[in-house]
Scaffold this active site. Structure first.
Site, PDB file in Angstrom:
ATOM      1  NE  ARG A 106      -3.254  -0.155   2.893  1.00 45.12           N
ATOM      2  CZ  ARG A 106      -3.700  -0.612   4.077  1.00 45.12           C
ATOM      3  NH1 ARG A 106      -3.512   0.105   5.168  1.00 45.12           N
ATOM      4  NH2 ARG A 106      -4.319  -1.785   4.139  1.00 45.12           N
ATOM      5  CG  HIS A 151      -0.875  -3.004   4.290  1.00 45.99           C
ATOM      6  ND1 HIS A 151      -1.239  -4.120   3.562  1.00 45.99           N
ATOM      7  CD2 HIS A 151      -1.638  -3.011   5.401  1.00 45.99           C
ATOM      8  CE1 HIS A 151      -2.203  -4.768   4.205  1.00 45.99           C
ATOM      9  NE2 HIS A 151      -2.451  -4.117   5.332  1.00 45.99           N
ATOM     10  CG  ASP A 158      -5.307  -6.193   4.776  1.00 45.03           C
ATOM     11  OD1 ASP A 158      -4.645  -6.417   5.807  1.00 45.03           O
ATOM     12  OD2 ASP A 158      -5.594  -5.046   4.388  1.00 45.03           O
ATOM     13  CD  GLU A 240      -6.523  -4.326  10.890  1.00 44.24           C
ATOM     14  OE1 GLU A 240      -5.725  -4.779  10.043  1.00 44.24           O
ATOM     15  OE2 GLU A 240      -6.801  -3.117  10.981  1.00 44.24           O
ATOM     16  CG  HIS A 243      -2.722  -6.620   9.381  1.00 41.16           C
ATOM     17  ND1 HIS A 243      -2.813  -5.328   8.905  1.00 41.16           N
ATOM     18  CD2 HIS A 243      -1.433  -6.786   9.748  1.00 41.16           C
ATOM     19  CE1 HIS A 243      -1.619  -4.746   8.988  1.00 41.16           C
ATOM     20  NE2 HIS A 243      -0.766  -5.627   9.501  1.00 41.16           N
TER      21      HIS A 243
END
Length: 269
Positions: A106, A151, A158, A240, A243
């Site tokens: 990301r 990320h 994810d 999460e 993740h």
């Protein structure tokens, strides 16, 4: 003397032209933006069987629009992370499942987009699905949004599990009625993932991997994902269930900002 001067001028002219072309080429490369290091790869080149549903390329995410920096719906990872994910996939395929990634590398510009959205307290377009029980003023304090993301270092993804044969997830229609991400699976937005107890990117404590309220098949599904990945060097983020970060990270302290696109990789070689 005149002939020599003319020859010198000709040589100078050629050199100036070459320098101009070189400068223009350098400027063009600079304008194109940052590129990935050579050890970043498109996941599909390492394992084309892993499903990819890149949510931030679509408007079906907590911001409600495509996120900055996502120019193509592809998963990019450091090679060690991609190869470890490939090993996990081989094991799951033998059990009748496949991995599916929602997000991988990301860029920092995407994280900045998240931050701008979180600071705009008037924009609660997606609250009904992604954070029904969380006041938007608490997104930073509660850790749902941060100014940096693992990320961006390239080894975090994810990910979820889909039972084979996989049926495609229907497209999201902007403006359709929203259902809380923690609602029963048959009521949530349809996803071909096994039931993990919440949808992806659910800002709720039920998304915590070991939340004691998640039991039965939902707990078993989370355990299958965790056991498949942790034995290969992946570390789960406890808040999460989706993740995971591959350790050791090749770039533990670097936050990249090249766009998510095949061109970012092609120019790296």
């Amino acid at each position: 003397m005149t002939r020599l001067s003319g020859a010198v001028r000709a040589v100078v002219a050629v050199l100036v032209a070459l320098l101009t072309v070189t400068a223009a080429s350098t400027t063009a490369r600079s304008a194109a933006g940052p590129v990935a290091p050579a050890d970043f790869v498109a996941l599909r080149t390492v394992d084309p069987t892993i499903l990819q549903e890149m949510r931030y390329f679509t408007p079906h995410n907590f911001v409600g629009e495509r996120i900055d920096g996502y120019r193509q719906p592809i998963c990019i990872l450091t090679r060690p992370a991609a190869e470890a994910l490939h090993k996990a996939q081989k094991s799951l395929l033998s059990q009748g499942y496949t991995l599916k990634v929602y997000d991988c590398y990301r860029p920092q510009r995407a994280v900045n987009h998240f931050v701008r959205w979180a600071e705009d307290l008037n924009d609660e377009t997606t609250k009904g699905e992604f954070y029904p029980n969380v006041d938007k003023t608490r997104l930073f304090e509660d850790g749902y949004i941060a100014e940096k993301s693992g990320h961006s270092r390239g080894s975090t993804m994810d990910v979820t599990i889909v039972r084979l044969p996989a049926t495609p997830t229907r497209p999201y229609v902007p403006g359709e009625p929203l259902v809380p991400c923690y609602a029963p699976q048959q009521r949530r937005f349809p996803d071909n993932s096994v039931d993990m107890g919440t949808g992806f990117d659910c800002f709720d404590t039920l998304a915590h991997t070991l939340d004691p309220r998640v039991q039965g098949q939902q707990r078993a599904n989370r355990t299958l994902l965790t056991s498949s990945l942790e034995e290969l060097g992946f570390v789960n983020l406890a808040e999460e269930w989706w993740h995971y970060t591959f350790k050791p990270e090749p770039y533990p302290d670097t936050y990249f900002d090249f766009p998510v696109s095949a061109r970012s990789l092609a120019r790296a070689y």
